[in-house]
Design a protein around this motif. Structure first.
Motif, PDB file in Angstrom:
ATOM      1  N   ARG A  19     -30.411   4.469  14.603  1.00 48.86           N
ATOM      2  CA  ARG A  19     -30.378   5.057  15.935  1.00 48.86           C
ATOM      3  C   ARG A  19     -31.159   6.364  15.931  1.00 48.86           C
ATOM      4  O   ARG A  19     -30.978   7.197  15.050  1.00 48.86           O
ATOM      5  CB  ARG A  19     -28.930   5.301  16.376  1.00 48.86           C
ATOM      6  CG  ARG A  19     -28.827   5.677  17.835  1.00 48.86           C
ATOM      7  CD  ARG A  19     -27.407   5.504  18.354  1.00 48.86           C
ATOM      8  NE  ARG A  19     -26.470   6.346  17.653  1.00 48.86           N
ATOM      9  CZ  ARG A  19     -26.310   7.648  17.911  1.00 48.86           C
ATOM     10  NH1 ARG A  19     -27.059   8.233  18.825  1.00 48.86           N
ATOM     11  NH2 ARG A  19     -25.427   8.342  17.251  1.00 48.86           N
ATOM     12  N   GLU A  20     -32.019   6.542  16.934  1.00 48.09           N
ATOM     13  CA  GLU A  20     -32.895   7.698  16.972  1.00 48.09           C
ATOM     14  C   GLU A  20     -32.561   8.586  18.174  1.00 48.09           C
ATOM     15  O   GLU A  20     -31.836   8.190  19.090  1.00 48.09           O
ATOM     16  CB  GLU A  20     -34.354   7.241  17.037  1.00 48.09           C
ATOM     17  CG  GLU A  20     -34.787   6.420  15.831  1.00 48.09           C
ATOM     18  CD  GLU A  20     -36.229   5.961  15.937  1.00 48.09           C
ATOM     19  OE1 GLU A  20     -36.781   5.989  17.055  1.00 48.09           O
ATOM     20  OE2 GLU A  20     -36.796   5.566  14.907  1.00 48.09           O
ATOM     21  N   ARG A  21     -33.119   9.762  18.149  1.00 51.28           N
ATOM     22  CA  ARG A  21     -32.920  10.722  19.228  1.00 51.28           C
ATOM     23  C   ARG A  21     -33.516  10.184  20.533  1.00 51.28           C
ATOM     24  O   ARG A  21     -34.661   9.728  20.559  1.00 51.28           O
ATOM     25  CB  ARG A  21     -33.589  12.044  18.847  1.00 51.28           C
ATOM     26  CG  ARG A  21     -33.341  13.185  19.847  1.00 51.28           C
ATOM     27  CD  ARG A  21     -34.206  14.380  19.464  1.00 51.28           C
ATOM     28  NE  ARG A  21     -33.955  14.816  18.110  1.00 51.28           N
ATOM     29  CZ  ARG A  21     -33.088  15.767  17.779  1.00 51.28           C
ATOM     30  NH1 ARG A  21     -32.410  16.389  18.713  1.00 51.28           N
ATOM     31  NH2 ARG A  21     -32.921  16.111  16.519  1.00 51.28           N
ATOM     32  N   GLY A  43     -28.901  11.312  17.831  1.00 50.47           N
ATOM     33  CA  GLY A  43     -29.094  10.283  16.817  1.00 50.47           C
ATOM     34  C   GLY A  43     -28.493  10.670  15.485  1.00 50.47           C
ATOM     35  O   GLY A  43     -28.062  11.794  15.248  1.00 50.47           O
ATOM     36  N   ARG A  61     -35.909  12.772  11.495  1.00 49.73           N
ATOM     37  CA  ARG A  61     -37.127  12.445  10.770  1.00 49.73           C
ATOM     38  C   ARG A  61     -37.832  13.710  10.298  1.00 49.73           C
ATOM     39  O   ARG A  61     -37.748  14.759  10.929  1.00 49.73           O
ATOM     40  CB  ARG A  61     -38.082  11.658  11.673  1.00 49.73           C
ATOM     41  CG  ARG A  61     -37.779  10.191  11.729  1.00 49.73           C
ATOM     42  CD  ARG A  61     -38.898   9.460  12.417  1.00 49.73           C
ATOM     43  NE  ARG A  61     -38.747   9.496  13.852  1.00 49.73           N
ATOM     44  CZ  ARG A  61     -38.990   8.459  14.651  1.00 49.73           C
ATOM     45  NH1 ARG A  61     -39.396   7.323  14.144  1.00 49.73           N
ATOM     46  NH2 ARG A  61     -38.838   8.558  15.946  1.00 49.73           N
ATOM     47  N   SER A 113     -38.655   9.967  23.596  1.00 47.20           N
ATOM     48  CA  SER A 113     -37.789  10.205  22.441  1.00 47.20           C
ATOM     49  C   SER A 113     -38.497  11.041  21.375  1.00 47.20           C
ATOM     50  O   SER A 113     -37.913  11.955  20.785  1.00 47.20           O
ATOM     51  CB  SER A 113     -37.353   8.866  21.835  1.00 47.20           C
ATOM     52  OG  SER A 113     -36.612   8.119  22.767  1.00 47.20           O
ATOM     53  N   GLU A 165     -37.694  14.884  19.682  1.00 46.52           N
ATOM     54  CA  GLU A 165     -37.663  15.160  18.247  1.00 46.52           C
ATOM     55  C   GLU A 165     -38.639  16.280  17.882  1.00 46.52           C
ATOM     56  O   GLU A 165     -38.329  17.143  17.056  1.00 46.52           O
ATOM     57  CB  GLU A 165     -38.028  13.903  17.462  1.00 46.52           C
ATOM     58  CG  GLU A 165     -36.951  12.838  17.454  1.00 46.52           C
ATOM     59  CD  GLU A 165     -37.256  11.738  16.457  1.00 46.52           C
ATOM     60  OE1 GLU A 165     -37.290  10.577  16.863  1.00 46.52           O
ATOM     61  OE2 GLU A 165     -37.488  12.066  15.276  1.00 46.52           O
TER      62      GLU A 165
END
Length: 333
Positions: free
Chosen positions: A14-16, A253, A257, A277, A281
């Motif tokens: 799951r990402e931001r 998230g 990264r 997204s 980040e």
């Protein structure tokens, strides 16, 4: 011989992602206050300023003593592209959270989508020399195009949004059947509601306490509280700063990264939502990046933006029909 495409796979994480929160209801439900409380909580996590795009005769200023925010007084005309210009102004000024109060003017306000459609009906019927009824369908092309541009741009912006929608009681009428009450539904295009991460219904006198379940068909269609949000937005509680903060932490998230990985992600980015997204980040990494890393990140982001914008331009450049549709009454004037 057709060359087969190649694909890559990796473990899903799951990402931001930016938050898009809708607050729907008639006057007196607490939309503006709830939006500012949620925005304050989101800001604690994401940083950036809170901006309020105010179409409601500067009513957001009633809360200027309680909350710290930048105010954008937005009057008519209320076209999709005017909304887009107001939102882009906020982003360019450093917005971390944008409250749009109200989004409903884009649909039915002066210069909004319904008026745009009326103008297009008149223009096309005169150009094609047909009855206005014949021009109704093709006249939606330009208004829908501009709305899609607004929505697609919002999806790629590195910002969290809270959209306030006026609510109106509606009924579904079918020939030969009794009218069916639909309850309070947003005065807005269905496209907006579809894109919301969360959409809360604030009924008259709700005092900021959403209705998360309803017996009315229309209300059930528009209420949106995903399973992961149920614990953060419990039944019977006012929308507040802690909820906004909790939602923002979820949206951040599980994995952060590194700068190199983020640059690689920009290189394969092709959609507005993915770009939005990545921009969130990038803002989170910016303060600890070196000068060289900032330059690399900016270059990668600019290339990705150009790639996404080119794709959107192609999609939006599809011309409207050059000739009237074939109908029996096209020349019956």
């Amino acid at each position: 011989m057709t060359r087969a495409r190649s694909f890559e796979d990796k473990a899903a994480v799951r990402e931001r992602v930016p938050l898009l929160i809708g607050l729907t209801g008639p006057s007196g439900g607490g939309k503006t206050l709830s939006a500012l409380r949620l925005a304050t909580g989101i800001q604690r996590v994401t940083g950036g300023d809170i901006f309020v795009v105010d179409t409601e005769a500067r009513r957001a200023l009633h809360y200027a003593d309680r909350f710290r925010f930048r105010h954008v007084d937005f009057g008519a005309p209320f076209s999709s592209l005017d909304y887009l210009a107001a939102i882009e102004h906020c982003v360019n000024r450093g917005a971390g959270v944008i409250v749009v109060d109200s989004t409903s003017h884009e649909h039915e306000g002066p210069g909004g989508m319904l008026e745009f459609h009326e103008r297009e009906v008149k223009r096309i019927s005169e150009l094609w020399r047909v009855k206005p009824a014949v021009a109704q369908l093709p006249a939606w092309h330009a208004p829908k195009r501009d709305r899609r541009k607004l929505i697609n741009t919002v999806l790629q912006l590195p910002c969290n949004f809270i959209f306030c929608f006026r609510g109106k009681e509606k009924m579904k009428i079918k020939k030969g059947e009794d009218p069916v009450e639909m309850g309070y539904m947003a005065i807005a295009g269905d496209e907006f509601i579809f894109e919301m991460t969360i959409n809360a219904l604030l009924l008259p006198g709700a005092n900021g306490v959403p209705t998360w379940s309803s017996k009315e068909e229309g209300e059930r269609q528009q209420i949106k509280r995903p399973g992961w949000a149920a614990s953060q937005l419990p039944d019977g509680e006012q929308l507040n700063e802690a909820m906004g903060e909790s939602l923002a932490r979820w949206a951040a998230g599980n994995v952060v990264r590194g700068i190199g990985e983020l640059i690689d992600a920009y290189a394969i980015c092709t959609t507005p939502s993915a770009l939005g997204s990545l921009e969130v980040e990038r803002r989170g990494l910016w303060s600890r990046a070196t000068k060289d890393e900032k330059e690399q990140l900016k270059a990668a982001a600019d290339l990705a933006k150009a790639r996404v914008n080119d794709a959107l331009a192609v999609a939006e450049s599809e011309p409207a029909p050059a000739t009237p549709p074939a109908t029996d009454d096209a020349n019956d004037l």
